[in-house]
Design an enzyme around this catalytic site. Structure first.
Site, PDB file in Angstrom:
ATOM      1  N   LYS A   1       0.797  -1.226   0.000  1.00 25.00           N
ATOM      2  CA  LYS A   1       0.000   0.000   0.000  1.00 25.00           C
ATOM      3  C   LYS A   1       0.830   1.277   0.000  1.00 25.00           C
ATOM      4  O   LYS A   1       0.459   2.269  -0.617  1.00 25.00           O
ATOM      5  CB  LYS A   1      -0.921   0.006   1.224  1.00 25.00           C
ATOM      6  CG  LYS A   1      -1.961  -1.114   1.212  1.00 25.00           C
ATOM      7  CD  LYS A   1      -2.815  -1.076   2.472  1.00 25.00           C
ATOM      8  CE  LYS A   1      -3.858  -2.202   2.457  1.00 25.00           C
ATOM      9  NZ  LYS A   1      -4.665  -2.201   3.699  1.00 25.00           N
TER      10      LYS A   1
ATOM     11  N   THR B   1       8.387 -10.497  -2.836  1.00 21.92           N
ATOM     12  CA  THR B   1       6.988 -10.823  -3.091  1.00 21.92           C
ATOM     13  C   THR B   1       6.911 -12.057  -3.987  1.00 21.92           C
ATOM     14  O   THR B   1       7.926 -12.586  -4.422  1.00 21.92           O
ATOM     15  CB  THR B   1       6.282  -9.657  -3.805  1.00 21.92           C
ATOM     16  OG1 THR B   1       6.712  -9.602  -5.180  1.00 21.92           O
ATOM     17  CG2 THR B   1       6.593  -8.326  -3.132  1.00 21.92           C
TER      18      THR B   1
ATOM     19  N   VAL C   1      15.169 -21.654  -5.787  1.00 21.38           N
ATOM     20  CA  VAL C   1      15.172 -23.121  -5.859  1.00 21.38           C
ATOM     21  C   VAL C   1      15.234 -23.765  -4.483  1.00 21.38           C
ATOM     22  O   VAL C   1      14.494 -24.707  -4.209  1.00 21.38           O
ATOM     23  CB  VAL C   1      16.341 -23.621  -6.737  1.00 21.38           C
ATOM     24  CG1 VAL C   1      16.412 -25.138  -6.739  1.00 21.38           C
ATOM     25  CG2 VAL C   1      16.194 -23.089  -8.155  1.00 21.38           C
TER      26      VAL C   1
ATOM     27  N   ALA D   1      15.691 -21.877  -1.206  1.00 24.45           N
ATOM     28  CA  ALA D   1      15.753 -20.909  -0.110  1.00 24.45           C
ATOM     29  C   ALA D   1      17.217 -20.546   0.162  1.00 24.45           C
ATOM     30  O   ALA D   1      17.892 -20.013  -0.720  1.00 24.45           O
ATOM     31  CB  ALA D   1      15.057 -21.444   1.129  1.00 24.45           C
TER      32      ALA D   1
ATOM     33  N   LEU E   1      19.716 -22.663   0.591  1.00 21.30           N
ATOM     34  CA  LEU E   1      20.678 -23.674   0.144  1.00 21.30           C
ATOM     35  C   LEU E   1      21.426 -23.190  -1.104  1.00 21.30           C
ATOM     36  O   LEU E   1      20.819 -22.651  -2.028  1.00 21.30           O
ATOM     37  CB  LEU E   1      19.963 -24.987  -0.174  1.00 21.30           C
ATOM     38  CG  LEU E   1      19.246 -25.681   0.977  1.00 21.30           C
ATOM     39  CD1 LEU E   1      18.561 -26.941   0.479  1.00 21.30           C
ATOM     40  CD2 LEU E   1      20.236 -26.014   2.085  1.00 21.30           C
TER      41      LEU E   1
ATOM     42  N   GLU F   1       0.075 -25.261   0.916  1.00 22.86           N
ATOM     43  CA  GLU F   1      -0.765 -24.146   0.512  1.00 22.86           C
ATOM     44  C   GLU F   1      -2.162 -24.379   1.106  1.00 22.86           C
ATOM     45  O   GLU F   1      -2.478 -25.487   1.564  1.00 22.86           O
ATOM     46  CB  GLU F   1      -0.846 -24.079  -1.012  1.00 22.86           C
ATOM     47  CG  GLU F   1       0.481 -23.793  -1.693  1.00 22.86           C
ATOM     48  CD  GLU F   1       1.007 -22.393  -1.397  1.00 22.86           C
ATOM     49  OE1 GLU F   1       0.182 -21.488  -1.120  1.00 22.86           O
ATOM     50  OE2 GLU F   1       2.238 -22.210  -1.413  1.00 22.86           O
TER      51      GLU F   1
ATOM     52  N   ASP G   1       4.995 -26.097  -8.420  1.00 21.13           N
ATOM     53  CA  ASP G   1       6.103 -25.307  -7.875  1.00 21.13           C
ATOM     54  C   ASP G   1       7.437 -26.002  -8.129  1.00 21.13           C
ATOM     55  O   ASP G   1       8.444 -25.360  -8.423  1.00 21.13           O
ATOM     56  CB  ASP G   1       5.892 -25.087  -6.383  1.00 21.13           C
ATOM     57  CG  ASP G   1       6.920 -24.127  -5.802  1.00 21.13           C
ATOM     58  OD1 ASP G   1       7.012 -22.992  -6.314  1.00 21.13           O
ATOM     59  OD2 ASP G   1       7.624 -24.509  -4.854  1.00 21.13           O
TER      60      ASP G   1
ATOM     61  N   LYS H   1      10.997 -24.746 -10.245  1.00 21.77           N
ATOM     62  CA  LYS H   1      12.359 -24.852  -9.732  1.00 21.77           C
ATOM     63  C   LYS H   1      13.252 -25.664 -10.669  1.00 21.77           C
ATOM     64  O   LYS H   1      14.405 -25.302 -10.931  1.00 21.77           O
ATOM     65  CB  LYS H   1      12.352 -25.469  -8.338  1.00 21.77           C
ATOM     66  CG  LYS H   1      11.659 -24.601  -7.296  1.00 21.77           C
ATOM     67  CD  LYS H   1      11.618 -25.278  -5.935  1.00 21.77           C
ATOM     68  CE  LYS H   1      10.946 -24.392  -4.885  1.00 21.77           C
ATOM     69  NZ  LYS H   1      10.905 -25.028  -3.556  1.00 21.77           N
TER      70      LYS H   1
END
Length: 815
Positions: A505, A553, A607, A609, A611, A668, A679, A683
């Site tokens: 915002k 994001t 791919v 985080a 790692l 999710e 997902d 990757k």
């Protein structure tokens, strides 16, 4: 000693300088003092004259304001019994000034001669008042109107000094006036007694003229800064004062815009070998900068950085110039006849082009002069039409030590290049005292900071971060940066400034760095609505060196701006997978844009985080290894589900394990989004592209592990019901694996240019067999790592490790 406009700008400042003079007097120092007009008064006097010449009667209002300012100073600085005589003298000056302005008003014209007379009242009034304050303080003082001793020609506005007569008259005056002399700066007179001025900033020149004439031990220029700085502190926040520099360095710095010194000031001191000392009226304890024949070696390869903004570049070129004698003489002769001042000149060794820089207001005149001189060559096509480039700046690095140090130019160009700053022209004299580069005016501040960091802060570096997204990952990253900032500055000489933050915002910016302890409240109070277009425009406007955009994001809209950000020479680090898994032409375009602009687009956290999966893959490729096969468990959710489903002694139903994973927040909202493998496909696509394969998403086949009824369930509750109903299906799969002494793993695989994602069985001979919890694992089988593959294993999701991965990329980008 000379005191500038800010040093006499207020009664408080005048008291400070008189205290400085009193301390010198009490030390039995022999000195004389030159004063400028009160700050801004010279500009106001010029404005009065211009208004009067246009028939604008409001000049009288300005006159009254200036008069009131001087009388208020008298009343505040002088005791009552001393005010009358001083006021009488100043009133007479203002009466005379008023009469002159009235004449200009009636004639509707102000000549250069009249203008010099008008502006002379600034120094005449200020010096007389300060001289009276000095007498009151107990310093025997004479007011000396410099027009009585400085003889000039009639080149009004910037008169040339007749030093033979001037030196004789100054020496005679000092021989017969033992008291301390309070001298008007800026002004002189012709042999007929007509008032002249020495050019803007000429009070410094007055001090040098007097200092050289009486062979002073030093000439002190008292101003409002601590001396000559390495760069303009308004542009370069980390600029610092130079303790010493040579005359030649000071002349180069002043020519290229260093405002502390007026360029002609140095010449009289230089000829007599008199040191110039730049001091701060408001910090008299600071030693300032000493300018003399020899400067101390301070460990820096250059002495300072200056710039001239708003210049234009003209280029005369063509094959007809090659080997033709007299071209340069014709070119610069024509410019000289037209009165065009050339800032820098550069010519290629091929002799087919000459490029020179001039101020913008002389650009058209320069073009006309050159076109007139080379009319025949232009008409016959011997030379090309004059090329003009506008909105440019000259940035110069200065220092006598440069001639002894190889690699100066290389470091300069590297600092500019890695910050996306294009150089339009380069000039360097054989003395190697100065290297000048012409850059876009919009890049001037960025260039100054990049160069300053490269030469003066080579042990330190400042990274400027722009962050969008302050959810779980973004807020964690900001907390990690705040916690580690002091350590990085102390141990790695790395300063990290977060200069822009946005949520969905609002947005906030601070070029000097946002306080991370209260960024949330600043965002909440911000009145700036967030849009990516406005955020990117602000980044471009700041145009800071070593800038990185952090996208925390999962927004496609944010990712759509990556190309514009990279084009602005801003690197990107992001866990957002959208751009890296976009259609290959778009992905490739972003890669090429980053390479072309000399910046980085980093997405290690896409791919695994935190790692080092992409880093490891690139290290293998860059070191010449050949990838035979990549196998990966790339979803922490699917890793958890199948690790628990196949754990020895665990008889829980597949549906119950999925429910537990959802309860723990590992899935999710709709677990089918994880179980679909979408997902994982993104990757694997990113890894495939890193190996050089131009794959698209649809090139990766995914085995559907869910029965059709589970896939088509209308909602999550119905999905779990369908999953319960198909428990036997999953039990059959598990039983088959256990019978073979193996476990089930949902694996992404790249081999022989083909990529797929399937549910596979693995025995104890494979690293996947021993995976537990929700860890990710990638197995690289290569020519070098063939018998025993290279394994990367660890948490592949979570705010802490993902934020840490982005943070690690920021630190890596700093080097």
């Amino acid at each position: 000693m000379k005191f500038g406009g800010t040093s006499v700008g207020t009664p408080s400042a005048i008291r400070s300088l008189v205290q400085i003079l009193l301390e010198n007097y009490q030390k039995n120092e022999r000195f004389a003092v030159v004063f400028s007009a009160f700050s801004k008064v010279t500009d106001t006097l010029i404005e009065m004259a211009h208004r009067a010449s246009k028939g604008d009667g409001t000049y009288a209002e300005l006159l009254q304001k200036v008069r009131n300012r001087h009388f208020e100073a008298i009343e505040e600085l002088l005791h009552a019994d001393r005010q009358s005589a001083c006021k009488q003298h100043i009133e007479a000056n203002f009466d005379e000034l008023s009469n002159v302005l009235q004449g200009i008003f009636l004639l509707h014209e102000v000549s250069a001669r009249s203008m010099d007379f008008v502006v002379s009242f600034g120094e005449r009034n200020s010096t007389f008042i300060v001289a009276e304050v000095m007498k009151q303080a107990g310093i025997p003082t004479d007011f000396l109107d410099a027009r009585n001793v400085i003889r000039t020609d009639d080149h009004y506005g910037s008169a040339r000094v007749d030093f033979d007569i001037t030196n004789q008259q100054i020496q005679s005056h000092f021989a017969t006036h033992p008291s301390l002399q309070a001298i008007t700066g800026f002004i002189g007179s012709t042999s007929e007694g007509t008032t002249t001025t020495l050019g803007r900033g000429g009070s410094d020149y007055t001090a040098a003229i007097f200092g050289a004439a009486v062979n002073a031990s030093s000439i002190e220029i008292w101003t409002d800064v601590n001396g000559v700085l390495t760069a303009d502190p308004r542009r370069v926040k980390k600029a610092f004062t130079l303790p010493t520099m040579t005359y030649r360095e000071a002349m180069e710095m002043s020519h290229f815009g260093a405002k502390v010194i007026y360029p002609p000031t140095i010449q009289p001191a230089y000829e007599r070998g008199i040191p110039l000392v730049i001091r701060n009226t408001f910090n008299p304890a600071f030693s300032g900068t000493v300018i003399s024949t020899v400067a101390e070696r301070d460990g820096h390869d250059i002495k300072g950085i200056s710039s001239i903004n708003q210049i234009g570049l003209l280029t005369l070129q063509g094959g007809g110039l090659f080997g033709v004698p007299g071209v340069a003489a014709r070119l610069f002769g024509a410019l000289a006849r037209a009165g065009v001042n050339v800032v820098i000149i550069t010519q290629g060794s091929s002799e087919s082009s000459i490029t020179f820089a001039v101020s913008p207001h002389q650009l058209d005149l320069a073009q006309q002069s050159v076109e007139k001189e080379f009319n025949y060559e232009l008409r016959e096509g011997i030379v090309e039409p004059i090329r003009i480039e506008r909105n440019l700046s000259v940035v110069a690095v200065v220092g006598e030590n440069m001639r002894y140090r190889p690699g100066i130019a290389g470091r300069l160009f590297s600092a500019l290049g890695k910050n996306g700053i294009n150089i339009s022209a380069i000039a360097q004299g054989s003395s190697e005292l100065n290297i000048s580069v012409v850059v876009q005016e919009a890049d001037e501040t960025k260039a100054l900071n990049a160069i300053h960091e490269a030469f003066f802060l080579s042990g330190t570096q400042t990274m400027h971060l722009y962050l969008v997204g302050v959810g779980l990952i973004g807020s964690t990253l900001l907390r990690q940066i705040a916690a580690q900032a002091a350590y990085l500055q102390e141990k790695r000489s790395l300063e990290i400034r977060v200069v822009g933050i946005a949520n969905s915002k609002k947005m906030i910016f601070d070029e000097n760095g946002i306080d991370l302890a209260n960024y949330a409240s600043q965002l909440n109070d911000s009145e700036a609505p967030f849009t990516m277009s406005a955020f990117v425009e602000k980044m471009r406007h700041f145009n800071l060196p070593n800038a990185i955009f952090l996208d925390n994001t999962a927004s496609a809209e944010v990712a759509s701006w990556y190309e514009q950000i990279l084009e602005s020479s801003i690197s990107i680090s992001t866990p957002n997978k959208i751009a890296a898994s976009s259609p290959y032409p778009q992905y490739s375009r972003l890669k090429k844009t980053a390479e072309r602009r000399g910046v980085q687009w980093r997405y290690e956290t896409n791919v695994g985080a935190g790692l080092p999966i992409i880093t490891t893959l690139n290290d293998l490729l860059h070191s010449g290894d050949r990838i035979l096969r990549i196998e990966g468990i790339l979803s922490g959710t699917l890793s958890y589900i199948f690790n628990h489903f196949c754990a020895p002694g665990n008889e829980a139903k597949f549906a119950d394990i999925v429910r537990e994973a959802k309860k723990l927040g590992l899935t999710e909202p709709d677990p089918r989004d994880d179980l679909s493998g979408a997902d994982v496909r993104r990757k694997l696509l990113i890894l495939a592209r890193e190996t050089g394969l131009p794959l698209e998403s649809e090139d990766i086949q995914i085995e559907n592990i869910l029965p059709e009824a589970c896939q088509k369930a209308p909602n999550v509750e119905a999905f779990f019901d369908a999953l319960d109903q198909h428990a036997a299906h999953f039990e059959q799969i598990r039983s088959a694996a256990r019978a073979a002494g193996k476990v089930l793993r949902f694996v992404a695989r790249l081999e022989d240019g083909k990529a797929d994602i399937t549910l596979q069985q693995y025995g104890v001979e494979h690293p996947f067999y021993f995976l537990s919890g929700s860890d990710n694992m990638v197995v690289f089988t290569t020519e070098r790592y063939h018998e025993r593959p290279l394994v990367v294993r660890g948490p592949g999701a979570g705010a802490e490790v993902t934020a840490a991965g982005v943070f690690a990329e920021v630190i890596a980008l700093s080097s």
